[in-house]
Design an enzyme around this catalytic site. Structure first.
Site, PDB file in Angstrom:
ATOM      1  N   TYR A 160       0.837  -1.202   0.000  1.00 29.44           N
ATOM      2  CA  TYR A 160       0.000   0.000   0.000  1.00 29.44           C
ATOM      3  C   TYR A 160       0.875   1.255   0.000  1.00 29.44           C
ATOM      4  O   TYR A 160       0.645   2.178  -0.784  1.00 29.44           O
ATOM      5  CB  TYR A 160      -0.912  -0.013   1.229  1.00 29.44           C
ATOM      6  N   LYS A 164       1.134   4.324  -2.846  1.00 27.49           N
ATOM      7  CA  LYS A 164       0.842   5.730  -2.564  1.00 27.49           C
ATOM      8  C   LYS A 164       2.072   6.617  -2.722  1.00 27.49           C
ATOM      9  O   LYS A 164       1.952   7.774  -3.165  1.00 27.49           O
ATOM     10  CB  LYS A 164       0.242   5.863  -1.163  1.00 27.49           C
TER      11      LYS A 164
END
Length: 255
Positions: A160, A164
């Site tokens: 994740y 990002k």
């Protein structure tokens, strides 16, 4: 410019906005906020029933809302659908996901799913919408939904965070590229937000206390906290803001 004039710069009257991942949670709240600011907002998600319900809620308040059933992960289908629509002035690139687990347990399917939606789909969705903006000579705003995890690291969030952090870099590069066309590109980076989806996770007092201990303002975020940042970046109030990140993290990344 008077104080009264500056308030007009926060209006989206006469503008068209698109929000992906708008079927529920944060995306639906963002769509509601854009509509309240005067935009004709299009809610986009894979599940027709969810976005129809969200659009109906908006229209019940006398505001403007349309729907677009599309899976942003299907790059060519999404591009085709965008090409068939009038260009948008505001694009909130919100669709995303996470599969928290230690790296030792991450599978190729986990990697492909998270990177595929959070990065690959986001990049090509921005491509499709921005191409329509430039062809129509619109001085629009693109807001990529990032995270505080695009600025720090955390256990069980390696993939994740990777998605990002990459989205943050992409946003800066696209802001440079589209600046001459007058199109602004920024990110919004929320902390942990209370939504129906996160409720089971955040209802664990041990987990909740650990999270809140890192938020300097001492509370979890709400959808309204994020909507305010998105509205600012969408409007002329942020006319000179591009290539940057608005962190709605209660001070998590201040250390």
């Amino acid at each position: 410019m008077s104080g009264f004039d500056i308030l007009e710069r926060f209006s989206l009257s006469g503008r068209r906005a698109l929000v992906t991942g708008a079927g529920r949670g944060l995306g639906r709240s963002i769509a509601q906020g854009l509509a309240a600011a005067g935009a004709e907002v299009t809610l986009c998600a894979r599940t027709e029933s969810e976005i129809e319900e969200g659009a109906a809620e908006i229209r019940a308040r006398g505001l403007k809302a349309l729907t677009l059933v599309a899976d942003v992960s299907d790059v060519e289908d999404f591009r085709q659908k965008i090409d068939e629509l009038q260009p948008f002035d505001v694009f909130v690139n919100n669709a995303g996901m996470n599969r928290p687990k230690p790296l030792s347990e991450v599978t190729l399917d986990d990697f492909d799913a998270v990177i595929g939606l959070n990065l690959r789909a986001a990049i090509f969705a921005a491509q499709a919408v921005s191409c329509r903006m430039t062809s129509a000579n619109l001085r629009g705003s693109i807001i990529n939904m990032s995270s505080q995890m695009g600025h720090v690291g955390a256990a069980n969030r390696t993939i994740y965070c990777a998605s990002k952090w990459a989205l943050e870099g992409f946003t800066k590069a696209l802001a440079v590229e589209l600046g001459p066309a007058g199109i602004r590109v920024n990110t919004v980076g929320p902390t942990f937000i209370q939504t129906p989806m996160t409720k089971p996770f955040l209802d664990d007092p041990v987990v909740r206390d650990a999270i809140v201990s890192k938020i300097k303002l001492g509370r979890l975020g709400t959808p309204e906290d994020v909507v305010g940042a998105v509205l600012y970046l969408s409007t002329d109030a942020a006319a000179l803001v591009t290539g940057t990140a608005v962190l709605v993290d209660g001070g998590w990344t201040a250390d």
